[in-house]
Design a protein around this motif. Structure first.
Motif, PDB file in Angstrom:
ATOM      1  N   MET A  44      -0.341   1.779   1.975  1.00 33.39           N
ATOM      2  CA  MET A  44       0.691   2.808   1.893  1.00 33.39           C
ATOM      3  C   MET A  44       0.133   4.207   2.148  1.00 33.39           C
ATOM      4  O   MET A  44       0.874   5.177   2.108  1.00 33.39           O
ATOM      5  CB  MET A  44       1.363   2.758   0.519  1.00 33.39           C
ATOM      6  CG  MET A  44       1.921   1.384   0.176  1.00 33.39           C
ATOM      7  SD  MET A  44       2.924   0.675   1.472  1.00 33.39           S
ATOM      8  CE  MET A  44       4.517   1.153   0.934  1.00 33.39           C
ATOM      9  N   ASN A  45      -1.144   4.328   2.411  1.00 33.26           N
ATOM     10  CA  ASN A  45      -1.774   5.615   2.690  1.00 33.26           C
ATOM     11  C   ASN A  45      -1.758   5.846   4.202  1.00 33.26           C
ATOM     12  O   ASN A  45      -2.441   5.146   4.949  1.00 33.26           O
ATOM     13  CB  ASN A  45      -3.215   5.628   2.177  1.00 33.26           C
ATOM     14  CG  ASN A  45      -3.912   6.959   2.392  1.00 33.26           C
ATOM     15  OD1 ASN A  45      -3.429   7.825   3.105  1.00 33.26           O
ATOM     16  ND2 ASN A  45      -5.072   7.102   1.783  1.00 33.26           N
ATOM     17  N   PRO A  46      -0.998   6.838   4.680  1.00 35.21           N
ATOM     18  CA  PRO A  46      -0.905   7.055   6.126  1.00 35.21           C
ATOM     19  C   PRO A  46      -2.190   7.569   6.765  1.00 35.21           C
ATOM     20  O   PRO A  46      -2.291   7.639   7.982  1.00 35.21           O
ATOM     21  CB  PRO A  46       0.223   8.074   6.266  1.00 35.21           C
ATOM     22  CG  PRO A  46       0.282   8.760   4.959  1.00 35.21           C
ATOM     23  CD  PRO A  46      -0.164   7.762   3.931  1.00 35.21           C
ATOM     24  N   TYR A  47      -3.195   7.904   5.952  1.00 32.88           N
ATOM     25  CA  TYR A  47      -4.476   8.385   6.474  1.00 32.88           C
ATOM     26  C   TYR A  47      -5.577   7.331   6.397  1.00 32.88           C
ATOM     27  O   TYR A  47      -6.694   7.569   6.823  1.00 32.88           O
ATOM     28  CB  TYR A  47      -4.909   9.644   5.731  1.00 32.88           C
ATOM     29  CG  TYR A  47      -3.868  10.734   5.835  1.00 32.88           C
ATOM     30  CD1 TYR A  47      -3.673  11.422   7.021  1.00 32.88           C
ATOM     31  CD2 TYR A  47      -3.061  11.046   4.754  1.00 32.88           C
ATOM     32  CE1 TYR A  47      -2.698  12.398   7.133  1.00 32.88           C
ATOM     33  CE2 TYR A  47      -2.083  12.025   4.857  1.00 32.88           C
ATOM     34  CZ  TYR A  47      -1.910  12.697   6.048  1.00 32.88           C
ATOM     35  OH  TYR A  47      -0.944  13.661   6.160  1.00 32.88           O
ATOM     36  N   SER A  48      -5.274   6.167   5.832  1.00 26.64           N
ATOM     37  CA  SER A  48      -6.279   5.098   5.741  1.00 26.64           C
ATOM     38  C   SER A  48      -6.247   4.252   7.009  1.00 26.64           C
ATOM     39  O   SER A  48      -5.301   4.295   7.798  1.00 26.64           O
ATOM     40  CB  SER A  48      -6.008   4.212   4.525  1.00 26.64           C
ATOM     41  OG  SER A  48      -4.938   3.328   4.775  1.00 26.64           O
TER      42      SER A  48
END
Length: 125
Positions: A44-48
């Protein structure tokens, strides 16, 4: 039963009463656990790597070819958690084995692998 060590319980359908597993630390429905948008390797982390819309390993990239794999509680492969409608293993391919609403192996089939009584589905990077 096969143990999947690096697995995350995947929220596939929401119940009418609200959250399905809000207190399970491995559930994507828990915003303080696996569903946290701040988790460094979280879906759910858009930067991962697993949540970025630009990563080849992400479920949100519609062109990804190495999206996370899905397994049921018995260890059966259930396709790739992907928004790629052209990948044959994608859960978003409406004509594929794992995305078709009429395929018994698809999590999109409420009478097959996607049955609400069928158990949990796990994501494995």
């Amino acid at each position: 039963m096969r143990t999947i060590t690096a697995s995350i319980v995947l929220l596939l359908s929401a119940s009418a009463a609200g959250a399905v597993c809000p207190f399970d630390p491995n559930c994507l429905d828990n915003p303080y656990g696996a569903g946290s948008p701040y988790k460094p390797d979280g879906l759910m982390n858009p930067y991962s790597d697993r949540g970025s819309p630009y990563s080849n390993n992400s479920w949100t990239n519609p062109y990804a070819t190495n999206a996370p794999k899905l397994y049921d509680e018995q260890g059966n492969y259930r396709g790739r958690l992907s928004t790629n409608p052209f990948d044959p293993d994608s859960t978003s391919n409406p004509f594929g084995r794992y995305g078709s609403p009429s395929s018994p192996d698809s999590i999109n089939n409420p009478f097959g692998a996607g049955s609400p009584f069928g158990g949990n589905i796990y994501v494995r990077p």
